[in-house]
Design an enzyme around this catalytic site. Sequence first.
Site, PDB file in Angstrom:
ATOM      1  CG  ASP A 166      76.944  35.770  61.173  1.00 58.16           C
ATOM      2  OD1 ASP A 166      75.882  36.290  61.557  1.00 58.16           O
ATOM      3  OD2 ASP A 166      77.295  34.623  61.494  1.00 58.16           O
ATOM      4  CG  ASP A 386      71.646  37.018  63.075  1.00 52.54           C
ATOM      5  OD1 ASP A 386      72.850  37.356  63.030  1.00 52.54           O
ATOM      6  OD2 ASP A 386      71.240  35.898  62.727  1.00 52.54           O
TER       7      ASP A 386
END
Length: 510
Positions: A166, A386
């Site tokens: 992440d 992201d």
Amino acid sequence: MAQLAVRWLLLSLLLVVSPPVSASAGIVKLNSSSPLFGIELPAFNTAIAVTGCDSKLAAAEEAVDKQKPPSLKLHMNRRAAAAEGGRTRKESLLDLADKDAVRIETMHRRAVRSGGDRTPGSSSPRRALSERMVATVESGVAVGSGEYLMDVYVGTPPRRFRMIMDTGSDLNWLQCAPCLDCFEQLGPVFDPAASSSYRNVTCGDQRCGLVAPPEPPRACRRPGEDSCPYYYWYGDQSNTTGDLALESFTVNLTAPGASRRVEGVVFGCGHWNRGLFHGAAGLLGLGRGPLSFASQLRAVYGHTFSYCLVDHGSDVASKVVFGEDDALSLAAHPQLNYTAFAPASSPADTFYYVKLKGVLVGGELLNISSDTWGVGEGGSGGTIIDSGTTLSYFVEPAYQVIRQAFIDRMSRSYPLIPDFPVLSPCYNVSGVERPEVPELSLVFADGAVWDFPAENYFIRLEDGIMCLAVLGTPRTGMSIIGNFQQQNFHVVYDLQNNRLGFAPRWCAEV
């Protein structure tokens, strides 16, 4: 919260100071005797310990090349993608969109909380070596998530855990025994009592100031003994609470059957964990903050990491690379482009902002005001890349302009499906193997252009349905380039030169 922000800033600024480098006999070590906890490396002309990283560890010696340290590689076993509990692809996609919505709201609140003008961070590596670490990455569809997963070997003896990769968060954490309130994961949780290298970070340790405490805060009565409790939230339904700790991470060398152990990695040992993590053991943060895995290893591998994400649902692993990666010859790729990162709001800022200028659909620059892409005075707005958000999102009214542009330019031979849930536009393409769709490109402020193949922005569902895999966020929100749009691109985070690189690749073959 203001006190926590001050701690973040002060401790992040400490990272630019250069502590002494000392030799270590056989391990890479996060130096607990230094207030900065940098990574110590063996001298170039000394031997390093290498061990097999299968079910057992066997000691061996390997000489280090005086000119260039060895590459590091973390292996993971390939696995076949599994069905998601009988759910259709439509149901899975709608679930991921709901999860994205929670995540986006969280990121928006974090961005607004950091607020203020965005000025460049001044962090520089203590020691940037040519060494690199390579790990393999897999699609998370088999565990019912839209994220990509890494296998990490943690503890002594090392045990394998599958963690979500992440770039939108910083804390590394695992579900830990005793698991008092935890989500279901594949395989056993991490047991600190079964690892001889586990130790807690104390509440008097400087690193304890890098995390928020659970509510109500607990008094630190014995600063040198009491553990450091943490609370890290991702959204209304997702959070982890536990003890901040130090542990050994075992990584494989590129030499067959060899590995090296990195000691003293800061991570969260979560005893209360809730949310949408879909069977993973925890999360490996690659954000810009000082606690992320990428930031902790920066002193060893420099300011560059990259990844190449395989297709959603693929059973083939791909890689994430820490440091320069000559083997992949990415620098020579004829279609490699770079765009500058937008300045971070503070040295502790988590997100990777880029300077988006416009959107091309069918080769035509859409009429979207330049003010749409700017960052507001309170920290809202802007565009980030992201890996943890599945779809791509654009703020209103940009999304409506993009959506209408596809409707206007799509072939009338594909019937438009009205009132399809969440996604729009959607089309009936039954019997068409490769539908023709308008091209989509992102244009950045420095002139870089990111062109996407159709499969990165249109998604095929059951019953011959095809939908635009782009959604909108409120005007005060942020735009996000999600992982679906990044599939089969090698994406480079070059923080030394403050730029993002991207080049098309078939990631299953990297």
